[in-house]
Design a protein around this motif. Structure first.
Motif, PDB file in Angstrom:
ATOM      1  N   THR A 262      -5.770  -9.292   7.102  1.00  0.00           N
ATOM      2  CA  THR A 262      -6.174  -8.319   8.113  1.00  0.00           C
ATOM      3  C   THR A 262      -5.121  -7.223   8.193  1.00  0.00           C
ATOM      4  N   ASN A 263      -5.558  -5.976   8.126  1.00  0.00           N
ATOM      5  CA  ASN A 263      -4.669  -4.824   8.249  1.00  0.00           C
ATOM      6  C   ASN A 263      -4.544  -4.441   9.723  1.00  0.00           C
ATOM      7  N   VAL A 264      -3.329  -4.517  10.277  1.00  0.00           N
ATOM      8  CA  VAL A 264      -3.088  -4.201  11.688  1.00  0.00           C
ATOM      9  C   VAL A 264      -2.167  -2.995  11.831  1.00  0.00           C
ATOM     10  N   THR A 265      -2.105  -2.155  10.811  1.00  0.00           N
ATOM     11  CA  THR A 265      -1.232  -0.974  10.874  1.00  0.00           C
ATOM     12  C   THR A 265      -1.658  -0.032  11.987  1.00  0.00           C
ATOM     13  N   ARG A 266      -2.952   0.182  12.116  1.00  0.00           N
ATOM     14  CA  ARG A 266      -3.434   1.098  13.151  1.00  0.00           C
ATOM     15  C   ARG A 266      -3.154   0.555  14.550  1.00  0.00           C
ATOM     16  N   GLN A 267      -3.275  -0.745  14.749  1.00  0.00           N
ATOM     17  CA  GLN A 267      -2.995  -1.331  16.062  1.00  0.00           C
ATOM     18  C   GLN A 267      -1.526  -1.189  16.433  1.00  0.00           C
ATOM     19  N   LEU A 268      -0.621  -1.340  15.459  1.00  0.00           N
ATOM     20  CA  LEU A 268       0.806  -1.250  15.753  1.00  0.00           C
ATOM     21  C   LEU A 268       1.267   0.180  15.998  1.00  0.00           C
ATOM     22  N   THR A 295      -4.883 -16.641  -1.830  1.00  0.00           N
ATOM     23  CA  THR A 295      -6.081 -15.849  -1.547  1.00  0.00           C
ATOM     24  C   THR A 295      -5.733 -14.546  -0.855  1.00  0.00           C
ATOM     25  N   ALA A 296      -4.790 -14.587   0.092  1.00  0.00           N
ATOM     26  CA  ALA A 296      -4.386 -13.372   0.804  1.00  0.00           C
ATOM     27  C   ALA A 296      -3.693 -12.387  -0.122  1.00  0.00           C
ATOM     28  N   LEU A 297      -2.810 -12.882  -0.995  1.00  0.00           N
ATOM     29  CA  LEU A 297      -2.137 -11.990  -1.929  1.00  0.00           C
ATOM     30  C   LEU A 297      -3.109 -11.396  -2.936  1.00  0.00           C
ATOM     31  N   ALA A 298      -4.090 -12.185  -3.356  1.00  0.00           N
ATOM     32  CA  ALA A 298      -5.098 -11.647  -4.276  1.00  0.00           C
ATOM     33  C   ALA A 298      -5.922 -10.549  -3.619  1.00  0.00           C
ATOM     34  N   ASP A 299      -6.273 -10.745  -2.349  1.00  0.00           N
ATOM     35  CA  ASP A 299      -7.012  -9.718  -1.617  1.00  0.00           C
ATOM     36  C   ASP A 299      -6.177  -8.448  -1.460  1.00  0.00           C
ATOM     37  N   PHE A 300      -4.881  -8.613  -1.185  1.00  0.00           N
ATOM     38  CA  PHE A 300      -4.014  -7.443  -1.040  1.00  0.00           C
ATOM     39  C   PHE A 300      -3.855  -6.715  -2.366  1.00  0.00           C
ATOM     40  N   ASN A 301      -3.604  -7.433  -3.446  1.00  0.00           N
ATOM     41  CA  ASN A 301      -3.419  -6.792  -4.744  1.00  0.00           C
ATOM     42  C   ASN A 301      -4.677  -6.088  -5.230  1.00  0.00           C
ATOM     43  N   ARG A 302      -5.811  -6.593  -4.829  1.00  0.00           N
ATOM     44  CA  ARG A 302      -7.063  -6.040  -5.325  1.00  0.00           C
ATOM     45  C   ARG A 302      -7.540  -4.843  -4.513  1.00  0.00           C
ATOM     46  N   HIS A 303      -7.339  -4.841  -3.198  1.00  0.00           N
ATOM     47  CA  HIS A 303      -7.930  -3.815  -2.348  1.00  0.00           C
ATOM     48  C   HIS A 303      -6.910  -2.879  -1.695  1.00  0.00           C
ATOM     49  N   ARG A 336       2.372 -10.274  -9.631  1.00  0.00           N
ATOM     50  CA  ARG A 336       1.758  -8.943  -9.626  1.00  0.00           C
ATOM     51  C   ARG A 336       2.268  -8.105  -8.462  1.00  0.00           C
ATOM     52  N   LEU A 337       2.445  -8.735  -7.307  1.00  0.00           N
ATOM     53  CA  LEU A 337       2.999  -8.020  -6.162  1.00  0.00           C
ATOM     54  C   LEU A 337       4.431  -7.594  -6.432  1.00  0.00           C
ATOM     55  N   HIS A 338       5.207  -8.452  -7.068  1.00  0.00           N
ATOM     56  CA  HIS A 338       6.602  -8.134  -7.369  1.00  0.00           C
ATOM     57  C   HIS A 338       6.707  -6.959  -8.326  1.00  0.00           C
ATOM     58  N   ARG A 339       5.824  -6.875  -9.285  1.00  0.00           N
ATOM     59  CA  ARG A 339       5.851  -5.773 -10.248  1.00  0.00           C
ATOM     60  C   ARG A 339       5.382  -4.453  -9.647  1.00  0.00           C
ATOM     61  N   SER A 340       4.691  -4.498  -8.529  1.00  0.00           N
ATOM     62  CA  SER A 340       4.128  -3.282  -7.941  1.00  0.00           C
ATOM     63  C   SER A 340       5.033  -2.646  -6.892  1.00  0.00           C
ATOM     64  N   CYS A 341       6.127  -3.296  -6.509  1.00  0.00           N
ATOM     65  CA  CYS A 341       6.984  -2.773  -5.447  1.00  0.00           C
ATOM     66  C   CYS A 341       8.404  -2.605  -5.964  1.00  0.00           C
ATOM     67  N   ARG A 342       9.203  -1.950  -5.156  1.00  0.00           N
ATOM     68  CA  ARG A 342      10.597  -1.709  -5.511  1.00  0.00           C
ATOM     69  C   ARG A 342      11.439  -2.952  -5.271  1.00  0.00           C
ATOM     70  N   ARG A 343      11.272  -3.594  -4.131  1.00  0.00           N
ATOM     71  CA  ARG A 343      11.982  -4.833  -3.808  1.00  0.00           C
ATOM     72  C   ARG A 343      11.036  -5.730  -3.037  1.00  0.00           C
ATOM     73  N   LEU A 344      11.087  -7.009  -3.330  1.00  0.00           N
ATOM     74  CA  LEU A 344      10.288  -8.013  -2.629  1.00  0.00           C
ATOM     75  C   LEU A 344      11.245  -8.984  -1.951  1.00  0.00           C
TER      76      LEU A 344
END
Length: 409
Positions: A262-268, A295-303, A336-344
């Motif tokens: 769930t994306n809560v960026t707008r709420q914060l 499952t959550a990481l796959a959803d984040f990496n995909r969308h 995949r998440l590690h390769r897509s960011c500067r630091r994890l």
């Protein structure tokens, strides 16, 4: 014949006790506002009180909105109405004969937090009658030191409120990174195009050198926070830190995951922190439930990865790593998440234990793909995180090296 003053007296006592009971719930951490108190008084008057269960479920229907609030309400109701015998007093007012009171069940959860909230409410009622000056030990030097190192899970309601205020005041002195884009600067490399344009304005008699340098910008921050049953209390407090961070800089994105993402960026981005946290909890359906990290990481990496992982962001992964489905999908998605960011950076509250060992399959599957492995259970741990994200503490220490835990700690 009763006078109006006599008929209003019982109702006034009922209203007064419900108001003080609502204060106890508020001090215990439940979001109880004035509108809820008014609704509770009206509900009790309309439904009536025939026994203890009627009062319990009438107030429960008004005050309890989330599943994790049930234990707090149950413990507060047991302590407040039993110790004072107020249920029997209300029954004697609304009915001619009060039924005998049974022995309540043994408390199961939230006993410490509710007991201290009840004590604070009782002291507040005493302060209403007389004014006196008290000294709070939390604001002394020793009190602050103890609070800095105390686990979030062991804090009382007042200490949690103090910790939330401290998290909102924390400053994140993150270093700026160089980008490929060039911007105008008083010194640096010569900008031929702007230099030529400036010289044409004077007819070529004088050459005004213009310079440019690589743009420096703070990298974005992406937070992936676990809200499962074992992580919800830590994530709820860290959301105050993320709210202050989002208010300070706009390039912060926050996601919550349990069994779904769930994306809560707008709420914060709401100005009021309490409204922002309530909006986050209302927008999440799987709070304090199970966890599916893969499952959550796959959803984040995909969308979401292409939308929020631009500009070399720093990803904060807040979870204990206790995944039930520890197959190759978890290692693939976090790689995949590690390769897509500067630091994890992995923030794990289990590191509060001195004898922690990376024996769980989910933890061992994730450790090879993270840059840092840090604790996140106290204010001191969050301050260490802020220092680590600054330019002065960029080097990797032995305590935060994930390879240390793969070798056996």
């Amino acid at each position: 014949m009763t006078t109006p003053a006599e008929s209003d007296a019982p109702r006034g006592r009922i209203t007064e006790n419900i108001v003080h009971f609502a204060r106890t719930l508020r001090r215990a951490g439940m979001p109880v506002g004035p509108a809820s108190v008014v609704d509770a008084v009206r509900a009790v008057e309309v439904a009536g009180i025939r026994n203890r269960d009627d009062l319990y479920w009438t107030l429960h229907a008004v005050f309890v909105r989330k599943r994790d609030q049930r234990a707090v309400f149950d413990e507060a109701f047991r302590i407040y109405w039993k110790s004072r015998g107020l249920v029997e007093k209300l029954l004697s007012i609304l009915s001619p004969v009060a039924p005998p009171r049974g022995e309540p069940d043994k408390p199961k959860a939230a006993q410490t937090r509710v007991a201290q909230a009840f004590q604070a409410t009782r002291e507040r009622r005493r302060e209403d009658e007389r004014e006196e000056m008290e000294i709070d030990a939390r604001f002394t030097a020793s009190g602050r030191e103890v609070l800095q190192r105390k686990d979030f899970a062991q804090m009382s309601a007042q200490e949690i409120a103090t910790a939330k205020a401290a998290l909102r005041r924390m400053v994140l002195p993150m270093e700026k990174v160089r980008r490929r884009r060039l911007v105008a600067a008083p010194r640096g490399r010569i900008d031929p195009r702007k230099t030529l344009r400036a010289s044409l304005r004077t007819g070529g008699d004088m050459i005004d050198l213009r310079h440019r340098r690589p743009e420096e910008k703070r990298p974005p921050i992406v937070a992936l926070c676990d809200i499962s049953g074992s992580m919800s209390q830590y994530t709820r407090i860290l959301l105050h830190f993320l709210h202050a961070l989002t208010e300070e800089r706009r390039n912060v994105h926050t996601f919550l995951f349990g069994t779904r993402l769930t994306n809560v960026t707008r709420q914060l981005r709401m100005k009021d922190p309490d409204e922002a946290l309530i909006a986050c909890t209302d927008g999440v359906e799987d709070w304090s439930g199970g966890t599916r990290i893969a499952t959550a990481l796959a959803d984040f990496n995909r969308h979401w990865s292409r939308r929020v992982l631009s500009g070399g962001p720093i990803v904060l992964l807040v979870t204990d790593g206790l995944e039930r489905d520890t197959d190759e999908d978890l290692a693939r998605e976090i790689d995949r998440l590690h390769r897509s960011c500067r630091r994890l950076i992995w923030l794990n509250p289990l590191l509060r234990f001195d004898r922690f060992e990376a024996r769980a399959r989910g933890v061992r599957a994730m450790l090879p793909h993270v840059d840092e492995f840090r604790a996140v259970h106290s204010l001191e741990a969050v301050e260490d995180l802020c220092k680590a994200l600054s330019g002065s503490a960029r080097t990797l220490t032995a305590a935060t090296d994930p390879r240390r835990w793969l070798r056996g700690g």
